[in-house]
Scaffold this motif. Structure first.
Motif, PDB file in Angstrom:
ATOM      1  N   GLY A 172     -22.097  96.908  80.504  1.00 36.73           N
ATOM      2  CA  GLY A 172     -20.652  97.007  80.376  1.00 36.73           C
ATOM      3  C   GLY A 172     -19.955  96.068  81.340  1.00 36.73           C
ATOM      4  O   GLY A 172     -20.550  95.538  82.276  1.00 36.73           O
ATOM      5  N   ASN A 230     -16.755  95.086  84.115  1.00 35.98           N
ATOM      6  CA  ASN A 230     -16.424  95.727  85.387  1.00 35.98           C
ATOM      7  C   ASN A 230     -14.956  95.999  85.617  1.00 35.98           C
ATOM      8  O   ASN A 230     -14.600  96.549  86.650  1.00 35.98           O
ATOM      9  CB  ASN A 230     -16.942  94.863  86.548  1.00 35.98           C
ATOM     10  CG  ASN A 230     -18.455  94.830  86.600  1.00 35.98           C
ATOM     11  OD1 ASN A 230     -19.124  95.678  86.023  1.00 35.98           O
ATOM     12  ND2 ASN A 230     -19.003  93.832  87.279  1.00 35.98           N
ATOM     13  N   ALA A 281     -12.916  96.945  79.888  1.00 38.26           N
ATOM     14  CA  ALA A 281     -13.755  98.043  79.401  1.00 38.26           C
ATOM     15  C   ALA A 281     -13.138  98.709  78.181  1.00 38.26           C
ATOM     16  O   ALA A 281     -13.832  99.011  77.202  1.00 38.26           O
ATOM     17  CB  ALA A 281     -13.970  99.066  80.522  1.00 38.26           C
ATOM     18  N   THR A 330     -13.815  96.893  75.053  1.00 38.89           N
ATOM     19  CA  THR A 330     -15.172  96.949  74.492  1.00 38.89           C
ATOM     20  C   THR A 330     -15.360  98.162  73.587  1.00 38.89           C
ATOM     21  O   THR A 330     -16.364  98.237  72.869  1.00 38.89           O
ATOM     22  CB  THR A 330     -16.239  97.003  75.601  1.00 38.89           C
ATOM     23  OG1 THR A 330     -16.139  98.231  76.332  1.00 38.89           O
ATOM     24  CG2 THR A 330     -16.140  95.809  76.545  1.00 38.89           C
ATOM     25  N   LEU A 387     -24.812 103.157  78.199  1.00 39.46           N
ATOM     26  CA  LEU A 387     -23.935 102.129  78.766  1.00 39.46           C
ATOM     27  C   LEU A 387     -24.148 102.070  80.275  1.00 39.46           C
ATOM     28  O   LEU A 387     -24.075 103.090  80.967  1.00 39.46           O
ATOM     29  CB  LEU A 387     -22.468 102.451  78.478  1.00 39.46           C
ATOM     30  CG  LEU A 387     -21.463 101.433  79.027  1.00 39.46           C
ATOM     31  CD1 LEU A 387     -21.491 100.152  78.198  1.00 39.46           C
ATOM     32  CD2 LEU A 387     -20.053 102.004  79.055  1.00 39.46           C
ATOM     33  N   THR A 403     -22.536 100.883  83.628  1.00 44.21           N
ATOM     34  CA  THR A 403     -21.177 100.569  84.061  1.00 44.21           C
ATOM     35  C   THR A 403     -21.045 100.759  85.560  1.00 44.21           C
ATOM     36  O   THR A 403     -21.797 101.523  86.178  1.00 44.21           O
ATOM     37  CB  THR A 403     -20.156 101.458  83.325  1.00 44.21           C
ATOM     38  OG1 THR A 403     -18.820 101.086  83.697  1.00 44.21           O
ATOM     39  CG2 THR A 403     -20.353 102.927  83.663  1.00 44.21           C
ATOM     40  N   HIS A 404     -20.095 100.075  86.151  1.00 43.60           N
ATOM     41  CA  HIS A 404     -19.803 100.289  87.570  1.00 43.60           C
ATOM     42  C   HIS A 404     -19.333 101.721  87.771  1.00 43.60           C
ATOM     43  O   HIS A 404     -18.618 102.282  86.936  1.00 43.60           O
ATOM     44  CB  HIS A 404     -18.735  99.305  88.039  1.00 43.60           C
ATOM     45  CG  HIS A 404     -18.625  99.201  89.531  1.00 43.60           C
ATOM     46  ND1 HIS A 404     -18.033 100.185  90.304  1.00 43.60           N
ATOM     47  CD2 HIS A 404     -19.046  98.243  90.400  1.00 43.60           C
ATOM     48  CE1 HIS A 404     -18.079  99.833  91.576  1.00 43.60           C
ATOM     49  NE2 HIS A 404     -18.683  98.656  91.661  1.00 43.60           N
ATOM     50  N   LEU A 455     -15.818 103.036  87.040  1.00 44.57           N
ATOM     51  CA  LEU A 455     -15.367 103.217  85.662  1.00 44.57           C
ATOM     52  C   LEU A 455     -16.104 104.354  84.949  1.00 44.57           C
ATOM     53  O   LEU A 455     -15.861 104.593  83.762  1.00 44.57           O
ATOM     54  CB  LEU A 455     -15.563 101.928  84.863  1.00 44.57           C
ATOM     55  CG  LEU A 455     -14.757 100.711  85.306  1.00 44.57           C
ATOM     56  CD1 LEU A 455     -15.049  99.522  84.385  1.00 44.57           C
ATOM     57  CD2 LEU A 455     -13.266 101.010  85.315  1.00 44.57           C
ATOM     58  N   TRP A 472     -15.733 106.824  80.537  1.00 47.14           N
ATOM     59  CA  TRP A 472     -16.633 106.990  79.401  1.00 47.14           C
ATOM     60  C   TRP A 472     -17.027 108.439  79.149  1.00 47.14           C
ATOM     61  O   TRP A 472     -17.829 108.711  78.261  1.00 47.14           O
ATOM     62  CB  TRP A 472     -17.878 106.135  79.622  1.00 47.14           C
ATOM     63  CG  TRP A 472     -17.540 104.693  79.791  1.00 47.14           C
ATOM     64  CD1 TRP A 472     -17.575 103.961  80.939  1.00 47.14           C
ATOM     65  CD2 TRP A 472     -17.069 103.803  78.778  1.00 47.14           C
ATOM     66  NE1 TRP A 472     -17.175 102.679  80.706  1.00 47.14           N
ATOM     67  CE2 TRP A 472     -16.854 102.552  79.383  1.00 47.14           C
ATOM     68  CE3 TRP A 472     -16.819 103.941  77.414  1.00 47.14           C
ATOM     69  CZ2 TRP A 472     -16.394 101.448  78.669  1.00 47.14           C
ATOM     70  CZ3 TRP A 472     -16.361 102.853  76.705  1.00 47.14           C
ATOM     71  CH2 TRP A 472     -16.156 101.612  77.323  1.00 47.14           C
ATOM     72  N   VAL A 523     -24.598 107.478  80.093  1.00 50.62           N
ATOM     73  CA  VAL A 523     -23.878 106.543  80.959  1.00 50.62           C
ATOM     74  C   VAL A 523     -24.670 106.377  82.244  1.00 50.62           C
ATOM     75  O   VAL A 523     -24.951 107.358  82.950  1.00 50.62           O
ATOM     76  CB  VAL A 523     -22.452 107.039  81.271  1.00 50.62           C
ATOM     77  CG1 VAL A 523     -21.760 106.091  82.248  1.00 50.62           C
ATOM     78  CG2 VAL A 523     -21.635 107.162  79.986  1.00 50.62           C
ATOM     79  N   THR A 583     -24.819 104.341  85.976  1.00 53.89           N
ATOM     80  CA  THR A 583     -23.856 103.700  86.875  1.00 53.89           C
ATOM     81  C   THR A 583     -24.565 102.905  87.961  1.00 53.89           C
ATOM     82  O   THR A 583     -25.723 103.151  88.294  1.00 53.89           O
ATOM     83  CB  THR A 583     -22.942 104.748  87.537  1.00 53.89           C
ATOM     84  OG1 THR A 583     -23.727 105.625  88.349  1.00 53.89           O
ATOM     85  CG2 THR A 583     -22.189 105.560  86.487  1.00 53.89           C
ATOM     86  N   SER A 613     -26.124  89.733  84.859  1.00 55.68           N
ATOM     87  CA  SER A 613     -26.425  90.755  83.859  1.00 55.68           C
ATOM     88  C   SER A 613     -27.661  90.373  83.051  1.00 55.68           C
ATOM     89  O   SER A 613     -28.489  91.230  82.710  1.00 55.68           O
ATOM     90  CB  SER A 613     -25.222  90.976  82.948  1.00 55.68           C
ATOM     91  OG  SER A 613     -24.891  89.795  82.236  1.00 55.68           O
TER      92      SER A 613
END
Length: 286
Positions: free
Chosen positions: A1, A3, A8, A11, A29, A31-32, A35, A39, A48, A50, A81
């Motif tokens: 994802g 940042n 976000a 997306t 997903l 993600t930072h 965030l 989600w 999710v 992180t 990434s």
């Protein structure tokens, strides 16, 4: 994802299309952590994961390797990434063509037709463009698009960033046709926001977020926010809600000061909401 919060959100159409195309797949997903709450309850996702400042390329790739993913779809254009997915030994790695990382991908997605590369305008450029637009105000005989032509002449709907993410998801069989961005907030969260921030359901609320991380390069001029807020505040049954982060306090103060006569109809939530509370409070607005 990606940042950044705004990116976000953009997306989410791609994720929804991906879920539509792969209904039986397990979609996770990465993600930072800042965030992660965005989600929560999202219908496109099963998991999710992180990361934060404490994670480096190697520690994160080790965590991903344990998950034994089959495919990595990279929304960011960053070399990091791609390196993380490669080190995680994910067999199929899909991402947009970008310097310094194409060799780490198994599927390099070429740019789509109509793609617009991002370029941050300088503050001076933005001021000049706004001044040009202000010099020729719109009239009943000239459409608003003509009025804004100095700002938008190089853009088209196909240039919107959400199409970039849809284009990447299409590499996995997803439809590239856009759908509305979607987040999920529960009714209980909405009611809690109404109570905490005094957003009465019998009033119609206009939410304004006058800030932007990139400053004037991505922000409507504050004078326009003030003009709209002043007009809407005069409508019977309407109120104004100001949103933003702590870095937006100064610009929001200008809007608040201009609305002082209507202060009883103003809710200033700048710097006061968590990410989930922001989503819920926005649900209370028109």
């Amino acid at each position: 994802g990606v940042n950044w919060l705004g990116d976000a959100v953009m997306t989410t159409p791609a994720l929804l299309r991906l879920r539509e195309a792969q209904p039986e797949a397990h979609l996770a997903l990465l993600t930072h952590e800042k965030l992660a709450d965005l989600w929560r309850h999202h219908p496109a996702l099963d998991q999710v994961l992180t990361f934060g400042a404490q994670d480096n390329v190697f520690s994160l790739s080790r965590r991903l390797r344990v998950e034994r993913f089959d495919v990595a779809l990279l929304f960011p254009n960053s070399p990091r990434s791609a390196l993380e997915a490669w080190l995680a030994r994910i067999p199929r790695r899909i991402g947009g063509a970008w310097p310094w990382r194409n060799g780490l991908l198994t599927d390099v997605v070429p740019p789509r037709a109509g793609e617009v590369r991002m370029r941050k305008r300088s503050s001076a450029e933005v001021r000049q463009l706004v001044a040009t637009a202000n010099a020729t105000p719109p009239s009943a005989h000239r459409p608003l698009t003509s009025h804004l032509s100095p700002l938008t002449s190089s853009l088209s709907p196909a240039g919107h960033q959400l199409h970039h993410y849809l284009h990447l998801a299409a590499a996995l069989g997803a439809s590239a046709l856009p759908v509305a961005p979607q987040l999920h907030v529960t009714d209980a969260e909405v009611e809690a926001a109404r109570q905490r921030f005094q957003l009465a359901p019998d009033r119609r609320w206009l939410g304004l977020n006058a800030g932007a991380e990139y400053g004037p390069a991505k922000r409507w001029p504050v004078e326009r926010f003030i003009e709209v807020a002043g007009e809407v505040a005069a409508w019977p049954g309407w109120g104004i809600v100001l949103f933003g982060g702590k870095g937006d306090l100064a610009i929001t103060q200008a809007v608040k000061t201009a609305l002082r006569p209507s202060s009883s109809l103003l809710r200033n939530l700048v710097g006061q909401t968590s990410l989930r509370e922001l989503c819920a409070a926005l649900r209370c607005c028109e």
